[in-house]
Structures are given as C-alpha cells and as structure tokens.
Design an enzyme around this catalytic site. Sequence first.
Site, PDB file in Angstrom:
ATOM      1  N   TYR A  31      -0.189   5.496  -7.637  1.00 55.37           N
ATOM      2  CA  TYR A  31       0.557   5.137  -8.550  1.00 55.37           C
ATOM      3  C   TYR A  31       0.529   3.519  -8.594  1.00 55.37           C
ATOM      4  O   TYR A  31       1.518   2.679  -8.470  1.00 55.37           O
ATOM      5  CB  TYR A  31       1.931   5.603  -8.662  1.00 55.37           C
TER       6      TYR A  31
ATOM      7  N   HIS B  67      -2.036  15.053  -2.624  1.00 57.99           N
ATOM      8  CA  HIS B  67      -2.073  14.861  -4.064  1.00 57.99           C
ATOM      9  C   HIS B  67      -3.068  15.308  -4.938  1.00 57.99           C
ATOM     10  O   HIS B  67      -4.300  15.297  -4.662  1.00 57.99           O
ATOM     11  CB  HIS B  67      -2.028  13.330  -4.172  1.00 57.99           C
TER      12      HIS B  67
END
Length: 332
Positions: free
Chosen positions: A48, A116
Amino acid sequence: MLCDNSKIGLGCGVFGGAYGPASQSDIVDTVRAALGSDITLLDTSPYYNDSEVRLGSALLELRNEFPRSSYRICTKLGRYGYRQADFDYSAARVVDSVNESMRRLHTDYLDIVLCHDVEFVDCQQVVDVALPKLFELKRQGIVRQVGISGYPLDVLLRIAQVQFERNQPLDVCLSYCNFNLHCQLLPDYVPQLRDAGVKTIVAASPLSMGLLSRDATPPWHPAKPELQAAVAQCNELVHSFAGLNGRADDLSLATMAEDFAFSYDQVDVHLVGAKTSSEVCCALEAYARAQKLRLASGGQYPDAGLQQLYEQIRRLLGPFAGYTWPSPPADA
C-alpha cells in the site's frame, strides 16, 4: 445496545493515497480517533505505497497516549507490486519483509502477518515456503499470529484446509469484497473456514473498494461494466430519495452499504478504511446503526420509504450476488 468497537478494524491502506491524498496530520488524528474509540486492529501492507511508514510515524507520535500493548498491527508480505512478477514468497524474503515492516512501524514484534493476495502465486509457494517460515517466526515470538489474505474464497479455503491437514491451522484469514450489497458469497465459506481451524475471520472493504461509495468508481476498479452501471443506478435512486426527504447530508449508497455489511455477525472483524477522524466517527456510527438494523439477517429499516429504497437496491444488485471479478487480472 452497546457495541463492541473491537470488532471494527482500521484499514490503513488508504494512507497510501490510492483513494485520494491524506496529510500526515490527518493520519495522526485518524489513528488517535480509532485507538481512542477502542478500535484496536490496524491493518496495513508494504504493497500500500507508504502506508506502513505513515502509520508507523503516527504510532510513534502517539506512543505516550497509546502504548504498544493497546493495539494490534496486522501487516502483510509477499506482494510488492501490481504484477505477478512483483510477488516474492521465498523464505529469505519473508524474513526480510517482516524485519522491514517492523522497522517502518517502529516495533519489535508484529501481531499479525498475512501472506498477501495468495491467489497470485502457486499454492505450493504459500503452504510449503512462506507459511512454514512465518510459523517459525511465530515460535520465535517475532510474529504473534499467522494467516492469509485474498479475494477468491475457494483459494483461501483450499490453503486453510491444507494447513489444517498439516496440524498447523491458520490463525487469521482476511477476505475482501465478498460480503456487501452486490456480493454475498462469504457466508457460504465461513463455516468451512471455521472447520479448517481458522480462529479469526476478517471481512474487509464493505464498500467494495470504493464501488459502493457516493463518489465516482475508481478508474482502476475491476468490476465488470454491467455491475458498475447497476451501482450507478442505485446511486441515482438514493440521491433522489435523499433530496426529496431532506436527507442529503446523512444518507447515501455508502451508508446503506455499511448498514448491510456491518450487520453480518459471523465474522470476527469488519475492516474499514478511513483517513480522517470524521471518517472514523462515521464508521463507528454505521456499525452501531447496523447492529440495530440487522439487515443481513432479515432486519428492516423502520422507515417504510427507506425500506422500499433498500429493497429496490437489492433487486438491482441481486443478479450479481454470486459474481466475482478475475483475480489475478489478465494484465497482471
């Protein structure tokens, strides 16, 4: 009814700018508002952008108000860019990623670390390489809980079942965009994930990555045009109803989406992104409202007109209840 705000987690991915800019002072205020309201889970990832760095700086600034023991950090590893070539689940990278995250977040341990977007790589890389190394770090006390995140529920379940068969069940499983106004697939999988020994199930993105917000759908959103068109029609209906009933300031498709998603009580945490303190307050209000309405289990709005609007929205979005977009996408 008193609400357990610990069932809400703060999604800090928005700190990285994908949903618009956020000043560092706003981020500090956001984290302060969340922790001060008993929201104890903070979710981030190296993927992110600079989310970890900005969250870490905020926590450092707030360390006298909120000691490290008062909150839990959930971060991720394995994904470092958009394309499949940007994934690295090697054992060495697992260790390096954990150390890098701890440095950015100014901590000497991580409460939760997730592999992830596991659907982007071969399942064997996750179960034979990354997860064993993470569980090793758990035994060392560097990581407290281990898990996975991703979009296709069948992939999440398959990995959870493999781990259960190996007598090393996952602590946490994070699913996103799978329980909201346009998709209700998650309830079919929750019992199976529980049977596979998953202790904590997190439902993320009640607004489906911005698709169900009052703003324009992000240009990168993967939903097919037909769904985006149906959502736009829903937005028009809500806007019209709000204007006619003097509720332009407090009623939107986003608020109705939160009313629905937050009322699903079979998960342990609902993760919601916020980059201002006012957005945290709105999320808390939405969660409290959802616990009273119980729309996901057949509850109704007390206002007949609003209930009729809700039923219109459900009819418009009903054809997409089992739809998922491809993940990984073709261009990854």
